[in-house]
Design a protein around this motif. Structure first.
Motif, PDB file in Angstrom:
ATOM      1  N   VAL A   1      47.300  57.650  24.841  1.00  0.00           N
ATOM      2  CA  VAL A   1      46.908  56.497  25.494  1.00  0.00           C
ATOM      3  C   VAL A   1      46.985  56.516  27.202  1.00  0.00           C
ATOM      4  CG1 VAL A   1      46.906  53.880  25.850  1.00  0.00           C
ATOM      5  CG2 VAL A   1      47.280  54.766  23.635  1.00  0.00           C
ATOM      6  N   MET A   2      46.026  56.371  27.782  1.00  0.00           N
ATOM      7  CA  MET A   2      46.280  56.511  29.295  1.00  0.00           C
ATOM      8  C   MET A   2      45.845  55.460  30.150  1.00  0.00           C
ATOM      9  SD  MET A   2      45.007  60.430  29.790  1.00  0.00           S
ATOM     10  CE  MET A   2      45.697  60.540  31.591  1.00  0.00           C
ATOM     11  N   ILE A   3      45.123  54.398  29.694  1.00  0.00           N
ATOM     12  CA  ILE A   3      44.814  53.065  30.399  1.00  0.00           C
ATOM     13  C   ILE A   3      45.369  51.867  29.610  1.00  0.00           C
ATOM     14  CG2 ILE A   3      43.205  51.294  31.156  1.00  0.00           C
ATOM     15  CD1 ILE A   3      41.356  53.825  32.070  1.00  0.00           C
ATOM     16  N   TRP A   4      46.409  51.233  30.186  1.00  0.00           N
ATOM     17  CA  TRP A   4      47.116  50.183  29.823  1.00  0.00           C
ATOM     18  C   TRP A   4      46.583  48.737  30.332  1.00  0.00           C
ATOM     19  CZ3 TRP A   4      50.415  50.856  25.429  1.00  0.00           C
ATOM     20  CH2 TRP A   4      50.888  51.962  24.982  1.00  0.00           C
ATOM     21  N   GLY A   5      45.650  48.642  30.553  1.00  0.00           N
ATOM     22  CA  GLY A   5      45.008  47.305  30.811  1.00  0.00           C
ATOM     23  C   GLY A   5      44.299  47.492  32.028  1.00  0.00           C
ATOM     24  N   ASN A   6      42.974  47.039  32.265  1.00  0.00           N
ATOM     25  CA  ASN A   6      42.360  46.838  33.428  1.00  0.00           C
ATOM     26  C   ASN A   6      41.172  45.673  33.395  1.00  0.00           C
ATOM     27  OD1 ASN A   6      40.049  48.111  32.671  1.00  0.00           O
ATOM     28  ND2 ASN A   6      40.490  49.961  33.554  1.00  0.00           N
ATOM     29  N   LEU A   7      41.404  44.671  32.357  1.00  0.00           N
ATOM     30  CA  LEU A   7      40.683  43.644  32.308  1.00  0.00           C
ATOM     31  C   LEU A   7      41.027  42.351  33.092  1.00  0.00           C
ATOM     32  CD1 LEU A   7      39.718  43.748  28.667  1.00  0.00           C
ATOM     33  CD2 LEU A   7      37.876  43.910  30.442  1.00  0.00           C
ATOM     34  N   SER A   8      40.356  41.701  33.747  1.00  0.00           N
ATOM     35  CA  SER A   8      40.779  40.528  34.517  1.00  0.00           C
ATOM     36  C   SER A   8      39.423  39.665  34.371  1.00  0.00           C
ATOM     37  CB  SER A   8      41.082  40.891  35.959  1.00  0.00           C
ATOM     38  OG  SER A   8      41.814  41.942  36.032  1.00  0.00           O
ATOM     39  N   LEU A   9      39.976  38.050  34.803  1.00  0.00           N
ATOM     40  CA  LEU A   9      38.952  37.080  34.943  1.00  0.00           C
ATOM     41  C   LEU A   9      38.859  36.798  36.182  1.00  0.00           C
ATOM     42  CD1 LEU A   9      38.339  34.206  32.748  1.00  0.00           C
ATOM     43  CD2 LEU A   9      38.876  33.570  34.888  1.00  0.00           C
ATOM     44  N   LEU A  10      37.610  36.918  36.862  1.00  0.00           N
ATOM     45  CA  LEU A  10      37.213  36.500  38.089  1.00  0.00           C
ATOM     46  C   LEU A  10      36.988  35.257  38.220  1.00  0.00           C
ATOM     47  CD1 LEU A  10      35.951  39.949  39.507  1.00  0.00           C
ATOM     48  CD2 LEU A  10      38.346  39.270  39.372  1.00  0.00           C
ATOM     49  N   ALA A  11      37.151  34.544  39.448  1.00  0.00           N
ATOM     50  CA  ALA A  11      36.319  33.309  39.628  1.00  0.00           C
ATOM     51  C   ALA A  11      36.658  32.908  41.035  1.00  0.00           C
ATOM     52  CB  ALA A  11      37.204  32.201  38.777  1.00  0.00           C
ATOM     53  N   PRO A  12      35.836  32.000  41.654  1.00  0.00           N
ATOM     54  CA  PRO A  12      35.861  31.493  43.024  1.00  0.00           C
ATOM     55  C   PRO A  12      37.305  31.080  43.234  1.00  0.00           C
ATOM     56  CG  PRO A  12      34.076  30.415  42.014  1.00  0.00           C
ATOM     57  CD  PRO A  12      34.654  31.001  41.060  1.00  0.00           C
ATOM     58  N   GLU A  13      37.913  31.452  44.428  1.00  0.00           N
ATOM     59  CA  GLU A  13      39.140  31.551  44.767  1.00  0.00           C
ATOM     60  C   GLU A  13      39.713  30.069  44.762  1.00  0.00           C
ATOM     61  OE1 GLU A  13      42.161  33.041  48.507  1.00  0.00           O
ATOM     62  OE2 GLU A  13      39.785  33.124  48.604  1.00  0.00           O
ATOM     63  N   GLY A  14      40.894  29.893  44.009  1.00  0.00           N
ATOM     64  CA  GLY A  14      41.276  28.448  43.785  1.00  0.00           C
ATOM     65  C   GLY A  14      40.742  27.467  42.625  1.00  0.00           C
ATOM     66  N   ALA A  15      39.686  28.216  42.038  1.00  0.00           N
ATOM     67  CA  ALA A  15      39.227  27.459  40.931  1.00  0.00           C
ATOM     68  C   ALA A  15      39.944  27.593  39.517  1.00  0.00           C
ATOM     69  CB  ALA A  15      37.720  27.880  40.741  1.00  0.00           C
ATOM     70  N   ILE A  16      40.583  28.857  39.394  1.00  0.00           N
ATOM     71  CA  ILE A  16      41.127  28.800  37.924  1.00  0.00           C
ATOM     72  C   ILE A  16      42.522  29.632  38.272  1.00  0.00           C
ATOM     73  CG2 ILE A  16      41.141  30.265  35.745  1.00  0.00           C
ATOM     74  CD1 ILE A  16      38.747  28.082  35.991  1.00  0.00           C
TER      75      ILE A  16
ATOM     76  N   GLN B   1      32.834  39.226  49.397  1.00  0.00           N
ATOM     77  CA  GLN B   1      33.177  39.353  50.476  1.00  0.00           C
ATOM     78  C   GLN B   1      31.989  39.598  51.531  1.00  0.00           C
ATOM     79  OE1 GLN B   1      36.284  42.329  50.648  1.00  0.00           O
ATOM     80  NE2 GLN B   1      38.070  40.627  49.780  1.00  0.00           N
ATOM     81  N   GLU B   2      31.231  40.486  51.246  1.00  0.00           N
ATOM     82  CA  GLU B   2      29.923  40.655  51.892  1.00  0.00           C
ATOM     83  C   GLU B   2      29.083  39.692  52.175  1.00  0.00           C
ATOM     84  OE1 GLU B   2      28.484  44.287  49.972  1.00  0.00           O
ATOM     85  OE2 GLU B   2      30.192  45.771  51.028  1.00  0.00           O
ATOM     86  N   GLN B   3      29.029  38.821  51.008  1.00  0.00           N
ATOM     87  CA  GLN B   3      28.191  37.766  51.213  1.00  0.00           C
ATOM     88  C   GLN B   3      29.018  36.583  51.540  1.00  0.00           C
ATOM     89  OE1 GLN B   3      26.102  37.225  47.078  1.00  0.00           O
ATOM     90  NE2 GLN B   3      26.066  39.621  47.159  1.00  0.00           N
ATOM     91  N   ASN B   4      30.175  36.594  52.101  1.00  0.00           N
ATOM     92  CA  ASN B   4      30.864  35.564  52.728  1.00  0.00           C
ATOM     93  C   ASN B   4      31.293  34.486  51.362  1.00  0.00           C
ATOM     94  OD1 ASN B   4      30.907  36.232  55.551  1.00  0.00           O
ATOM     95  ND2 ASN B   4      28.659  35.700  55.492  1.00  0.00           N
ATOM     96  N   MET B   5      31.691  35.164  50.589  1.00  0.00           N
ATOM     97  CA  MET B   5      32.192  34.444  49.325  1.00  0.00           C
ATOM     98  C   MET B   5      33.654  34.820  49.139  1.00  0.00           C
ATOM     99  SD  MET B   5      28.919  34.736  46.682  1.00  0.00           S
ATOM    100  CE  MET B   5      29.749  33.723  45.505  1.00  0.00           C
ATOM    101  N   ALA B   6      34.360  33.982  48.399  1.00  0.00           N
ATOM    102  CA  ALA B   6      35.497  34.378  48.160  1.00  0.00           C
ATOM    103  C   ALA B   6      35.862  34.177  46.496  1.00  0.00           C
ATOM    104  CB  ALA B   6      36.658  33.376  48.626  1.00  0.00           C
TER     105      ALA B   6
END
Length: 347
Positions: A125-140, A217-222
């Motif tokens: 086993v070489m990868i021990w996790g790289n899943l994340s939940l993304l959301a607008p900053e401060g929302a979740i 970030q390129e679209q001025n979103m967080a």
């Protein structure tokens, strides 16, 4: 050594971030049962004449690229080739035919193939996790914040959804009642919908998550990392904050008949992780050659990805917790049974 980059880039558009990877090279031809002694410090010749190494555009491709370009493997094996696959059936066919000898796969996929009598074992086993939940900053900020929300998840019924459902349930949610899961085709479509505001949050692996944050970030979103599945996994299972997401599969015939190759590959894969840690910029540039992802994105993604080399036999207890947890979501996974000891190289 052969690397068909044009073919790789043609196939990668159909691949997915936590997808399979398999080799497709020349059939292995034993030279001798014992490696020849090296001279002048050279790496001894291997008992294997050729080695097919498989990879897809995921971070675990970087250690495989290291085997091809920076390691002693090409010194020991006369013909080392790198080929991609585009789906599970293609990879299964390559491994079954013996054309590919080692590949980088989600551990759940390798276990499923083993349960289907495909002659393959888990090397490490070489990868021990790289899943994340993304959301607008401060929302979740917590799983509870997902109540009433729409979550974008690629590959219906696949690993991202299984992990999300397991962790959400352990956090006290009923995924089919407390929120809406919107399945998408792949990480690219997942990103497009999230950036267009057509979902409240999305599940991503690396380097896709880093790419989404950068594009926002390129679209001025967080867009921010809101929930780290590694941390949530540790809290839900009372295990360390890591899970055995992906590793190296090897043909049983190679594992059993070519111990010198196994030892060499294991050593060089461990060396690859040390090299990546000490040379992140160079590692990202190497990955960019094989993944068609900008080096800057790959280097950024290292921060959310957990690389660690653990031999399969040593990782068995954590793998079994992982498999049992995913079977709570899908009882038919792996035919409803854990792989036996023969699945683990060295076990």
């Amino acid at each position: 050594m052969t690397y068909d980059r044009r073919r790789f880039l043609q196939f990668m558009t159909a691949g997915f971030g936590l997808s399979i990877a398999a080799g497709c090279g020349q059939s292995p031809t034993p030279i001798s049962t014992e490696p020849s002694p090296g001279a002048n410090g050279e790496t001894p010749a291997s008992s294997l004449a050729s080695l097919g190494i498989g990879g897809s555009p995921i971070l675990l491709t970087i250690p495989l690229a290291y085997l091809l370009e920076n390691s002693k493997v090409p010194e020991a094996i006369a013909d080392v080739e790198f080929f991609p696959t585009r789906n599970h059936e293609q990879m299964k066919a390559l491994l079954t035919s013996g054309q590919g000898q080692i590949s980088a796969n989600p551990t759940i996929l390798t276990a499923g193939l083993y349960r289907q009598q495909v002659p393959v074992q888990l090397l490490s086993v070489m990868i021990w996790g790289n899943l994340s939940l993304l959301a607008p900053e401060g929302a979740i900020a917590s799983w509870e914040d997902l109540r009433g929300k729409t979550v974008l998840i690629p590959f219906k019924g696949g690993l991202p959804e299984m992990m999300f459902r397991f962790l959400a349930t352990q956090a006290g949610l009923q995924p089919d009642q407390d929120l809406t899961i919107q399945s998408t085709q792949d990480f690219q479509s997942n990103a497009q919908l999230l950036l267009a505001g057509q979902g409240d949050a999305g599940v991503f692996s690396e380097p896709h998550a880093s790419n989404v944050v950068t594009k926002a970030q390129e679209q001025n979103m967080a867009i921010a990392y809101s929930l780290d599945f590694k941390q949530s996994w540790g809290e839900a299972t009372n295990q360390p904050p890591r899970y055995p997401q992906a590793g190296i599969a090897i043909l049983s015939s190679v594992a059993e008949n070519h111990p010198d190759v196994v030892d060499l590959v294991q050593t060089e894969l461990q060396n690859s992780l040390t090299w990546i840690q000490e040379n992140p910029t160079a590692a990202a540039e190497l990955g960019a050659k094989y993944m068609d992802t900008p080096a800057a994105i790959i280097e950024q993604s290292f921060q959310a990805n957990l690389f660690e080399y653990v031999a399969a036999a040593e990782a068995k207890p954590e793998l079994e917790v992982y498999y049992q947890s995913l079977m709570q979501v899908n009882p038919k996974l792996m035919g409803g049974q854990l792989p036996d000891a023969g699945f683990y190289v060295g076990g």
